[in-house]
Scaffold this active site. Structure first.
Site: not given
Lengths: 363, 624
Positions: B333-337
């Site tokens: 999810g957004s932790t990859l951003k």
């Protein structure tokens, strides 16, 4: 060969050569027993007590003239038969009803028969022409067969065989013709399969184990294998008194009773075994010599038969310990711990002494 | 032969001739004596054969009878945490052993023992299976961990059981129980499969072996070297004396980088929610905490778990046997951003000034279906800092579109995504870092542009494990060094005074084009916690230190790739809450990755767990 010496000087009427042989054997046995019992003085004392009682019996019997024994023979035999029948009804003991409880002590009636059978046969053959004629052979066989069958039924095959053998020796010494002996041997061989059928299962197992002990090394083969290891590892001079590992570590079963010879072989080696054999040969030889000195048929046959039977113990026990014969409960005479057999054996030697002491009486 | 004739004849005979009979008798007696001599001679030959000819053979057998070489198992090495707290100990215990050779009737003996000690069916089965690897004269363990009463009851009846013995030994004990299970693993009864992967000679006397976790990974070091004892036994197999002894060398003591206090904080913060926490020191790649919840009590496995206990664990909700930190595959999810953002900066696709206007909907050219932002109406104009602080999807949709999936794959793989981290535990999953090649290989399908768009916000095919996520953040926090994380911190070999320090190997040095790009991403993450619109500003520490973090939400299944991606419509059952963080912001000493399964929003559910772990770590002084 009458001597000009008053009768009382000959008292006690003992054969000192035979007595020395017996005492030497018993002392040797006690030394081995001390080691075989795990250095238990208690066991040695009890054995000494039993030997003492046996020697007392020997002393008493040696003073009774042979003709007295002869007169009492049929009664003793009859008593033995009655007692054997009694064990059938009220016997005690683990598994095998061999024992009679007389309140004070228990004893095996079959022991009486070890003496009574050769006595009875000698008594029967005494007035008859020898070599025995067919009818005499037949009656003799009945005399020995009756108790043998009763004892075998208990079941105590070892003693039954010894009793039968003692009767057989009487016949042999009475001059039984060789062709009859061979015929009987052939008959016995033919009857062996029949014997197999009537044997108890545990007896059959003993024979099976004897034929191939390694087939069940931890079960029934254990005794024979461990005993052979003990004997074999003894070597020429042995591991030393009190140093037998097979014995100390309890690998030898019944090490102070039936298998005491394995302990002796392990600790004292082949030399110890040969010394023991020499003692037995001397005793048996002396017994046969006494028999040949006797002046009448009864004394001759009885003395000879008792001596030979004594030897059979040695043969069977030493054969069993070395894996030559199946395991049967036959002790090493006068060495193995315990048993009424010791008293019986010494009483038998008492009769031999009596025959020796009264050899000059013609009656 | 005519019987009657003979009888009549005898009747006519005169008196017995005693002299003749005496001579006859003497002949027979002499014959008998000669036979006796012959018999004794033969018997003596038998004894000569046994005692002289076969002397050597029987001597050997007699020695074999009494002397036995018995292996002595070494004591297993102990395990400590980084502050010296014992986490795996050896405690004295008793077990029942029997020598099958010495037992007449095994079935009957076991039945009789069953009346004295508790012997469930599976214990007996295990024994039957186990005794195959022993010789018949060896002592085979039957029942482990006897109670005091059982030992006492056996002592009373011991004489009845030839060949059976109570043996004292050291049993493995894990004082922290389920707290450390997924790290330490456990030891269990040695079985045939285990034997195939060890030096069997060294395991002759060993009854237990590491089955999982650290116990399994460092089995070689923990086990030690087996010793031997020459003992004298009697016919019952009872040991009489020890003749010789070659002492075993006990196994290495291991010191783990794990901090039980930090582990406990993570455990407590997760409370009863299934999830995973991994904390790593970004300076050396050592693992500080590793929690997978739910867990189970490893002590149950040490003495052979009963089938009932095992069923209970298998059937417990949340799969306690499943190690989420290594095997749990989650959408990042957004932790990859932050990583996607760094990829854009380093590759020159974007700069600090690049902005995107978020309307709440993003359209691919020629596609009518929109890709949404989590905030209805959008975030307006944002640069990379704002995009990270508010987790603006549109920014990363555009960036991913510009970058393309293969460039994204190549850059993110430098951080270890899509491959095992190679830490010192077995059975790690590799996750998925998608690319065109990957999709062709796995699905035999071409790559679609829409898949690139959602990959930019860590959804779609992306799968990470918690350890991977933490380890990737280590690289970002320390400025480019990727380690193979290590749980083993130091090992003390038997006889050595000092423990030897273990260093986590460097897996990869990530090239840095411009350190300012890295600072920019770190600042973005700092704003997640400290910025006015930061998604995780609720965990901002009051004073003392600052945290950089990033929240994320993972869909449980990949069925809703193109629709329903906005966080506001997340259903509790479908979404996992994720949070990654490091602290202190200016000189990081801890990196944390948190997954709370079905937790909903990453900031709300996972961020407080990360905060608790960081607090626990930073509140302690330096180790040892």
């Amino acid at each position: 060969m009458r001597r000009i010496i008053p009768g009382w000087v000959k008292w006690p009427r003992l054969d000192f050569a035979l007595l020395s042989g017996l005492l030497l054997l018993m002392s040797f046995g006690m030394i081995v027993l001390y080691s075989a019992s795990g250095e238990s003085l208690d066991v040695v004392y009890r054995q000494a007590t039993r030997l003492g009682v046996g020697l007392l019996a020997l002393l008493v019997f040696s003073q009774v003239p042979p003709h007295i024994f002869r007169i009492w023979t049929p009664w003793l035999y009859a008593l033995g038969i009655v007692l054997l029948l009694a064990t059938w009804a009220v016997g005690v003991g683990r598994g095998a009803d061999r024992w009679l409880d007389l309140g004070l002590f228990r004893f095996q009636p079959s022991e009486i028969m070890k003496l009574a059978v050769p006595m009875m046969m000698a008594w029967y053959l005494h007035p008859r022409h020898l070599p025995p004629e067919p009818i005499a052979i037949l009656v003799s066989c009945l005399i020995l067969a009756a108790p043998a069958v009763l004892i075998a039924r208990q079941p105590d095959l070892g003693t039954a065989l010894l009793v039968a053998v003692s009767g057989g020796f009487t016949l042999f010494l009475a001059g039984l013709q060789w062709r009859v002996i061979l015929g009987m041997a052939a008959l016995a061989a033919a009857a062996a399969p029949a014997l197999w059928v009537v044997m108890h299962e545990y007896q059959r197992n003993r024979v099976r184990t004897f034929l191939d002990p390694e087939s069940d090394p931890l079960g029934s083969g254990w005794n024979i294998i461990q005993s052979k290891i003990a004997v074999g590892s003894g070597g020429l001079t042995g591991k030393g008194w009190l140093n037998g590992t097979q014995s100390r570590l309890e690998f030898i079963p019944e090490r102070h009773t039936d298998f005491i010879l394995a302990v002796l072989s392990e600790e004292l080696g082949l030399l110890g075994v040969l010394v023991l054999f020499a003692l037995y040969i001397f005793i048996v030889g002396r017994g046969l010599y006494i028999a040949s000195l006797a002046r009448n048929t009864y004394a001759r046959l009885l003395a000879g038969s008792l001596s030979l039977t004594f030897f059979v113990y040695v043969l069977v026990n030493a054969g069993m310990v070395s894996g030559l014969l199946p395991v049967v409960g036959v002790p090493l005479p006068l060495v193995s711990y315990g048993g009424t057999s010791m008293v019986t054996l010494l009483a038998g030697f008492g009769i031999l002494m009596s025959i020796y002491g009264h050899r000059n009486f013609i009656r | 032969m005519n019987l009657r004739a003979l009888t009549r004849h005898s009747g006519r005979r005169p008196l017995k001739d005693q002299a003749l009979e005496g001579r006859q008798f003497s002949t027979r007696a002499l014959t008998a004596f000669l036979l006796i001599l012959a018999a004794i001679f033969l018997l003596s030959l038998r004894y000569v054969y046994l005692q002289i000819v076969s002397f050597d053979e029987f001597t050997a057998r007699s020695i074999n009878n009494q002397v036995r070489i018995v292996p002595v198992a070494p004591n297993r090495g102990l395990i400590y945490d980084r502050r010296g707290r014992p986490v795996a100990e050896n405690l004295p215990a008793h077990r029942l052993e029997l020598v099958p050779e010495k037992v007449d009737d095994l079935q009957a003996t076991i039945a009789a023992l069953g009346r004295i000690v508790e012997l469930p069916e599976d214990v007996i089965e295990k024994f039957e299976e186990n005794r195959k690897r022993y010789n018949v004269f060896d002592s085979v363990p039957l029942k482990f961990n006897l109670s005091e009463e059982e030992v006492a009851r056996f002592a009373v009846d011991r004489h009845r059981f030839t060949g059976v013995e109570v043996v004292s030994y050291l049993a493995r004990y894990y004082p922290y129980g389920d707290l450390l299970t997924h790290v330490l693993g456990y030891v269990g009864r040695l079985d045939v499969d285990d034997l195939n992967r060890v030096d069997q000679g060294n395991y002759r006397g060993t009854t237990h072996i590491g089955k999982s976790g650290i116990e399994r990974f460092y089995e070689d070091r923990l086990h030690g070297i087996s010793g031997v004892e020459k003992i004298e036994t009697n016919s019952q197999g009872r040991i009489l004396t020890t003749l010789e002894r070659g002492n075993p060398v006990h196994g290495d003591d291991l010191i783990l980088s794990l901090d039980v206090q930090v582990q406990q904080a993570a455990w407590d913060a997760l409370a009863d929610r299934p999830g995973a926490v991994v904390a790593i020191d970004p300076n050396d790649g050592s693992v500080l905490a590793m929690v997978s919840k739910p867990a189970y009590d490893p002590n149950l496995f040490v003495h052979g778990i009963s089938s009932k206990d095992y069923r209970d664990i298998l059937n417990a909700p949340g799969r306690p046997l499943f190690n989420r930190t290594l095997l749990g595959g989650y959408e990042p999810g957004s932790t990859l951003k932050p990583f996607v953002g760094l990829a854009g900066l380093e590759s020159g696709l974007i700069t600090a000034e690049s902005t995107v206007f978020s309307t709440g909907q993003y359209f691919l050219p020629g596609v009518s279906r929109p890709y949404r932002d989590w905030k209805k109406g959008g975030h307006g104009t944002v640069n990379i800092l704002g995009a990270l602080e508010q987790s603006v999807n549109t920014y990363f949709y555009q960036l991913a579109y510009d970058m393309g999936i293969d460039r994204m794959h190549d850059y993110l793989s430098l951080f270890g995504f899509g491959a095992p981290t190679d830490l010192d535990l077995l059975g790690e999953g590799s996750g998925v870092l998608p690319s065109r090649g990957w999709k062709r290989a796995y699905y035999a399908e071409p790559w679609y542009p829409g898949e690139t768009i959602i990959a930019g916000i860590g959804q779609g095919f992306n799968v990470v494990t918690p350890i991977q996520l933490a380890n990737a953040l280590v690289v970002l926090a320390n400025g480019g060094t990727r380690f193979e994380p290590r749980l083993l911190y130091a090992a003390k070999h038997a006889g050595n005074e000092q423990a030897e320090k273990v260093r986590a190997p460097v897996a990869r040095q990530v090239p840095v084009v411009d350190p300012a790009n890295w600072d920019l991403v770190r600042t973005g993450m700092w704003r997640v916690v400290h910025g006015p619109r930061g998604t995780a500003r609720s965990i901002k520490p009051e004073a003392g230190y600052e945290i950089a973090g990033k929240s994320g939400t993972a869909q449980v299944a990949a069925q809703a790739l193109d629709e329903d991606m906005d966080e506001s419509t997340a259903t509790h059952l479908r979404h996992h809450a994720l949070f990654i963080a490091y602290a202190p912001y200016d000189s990081p000493s801890i990196v944390v990755a948190v997954v709370v399964e079905h937790g909903g929003g990453g900031s709300r559910e996972a961020a407080p767990v990360a905060r608790a772990v960081i607090d626990a770590w930073l509140s302690q002084g330096p180790d040892q």
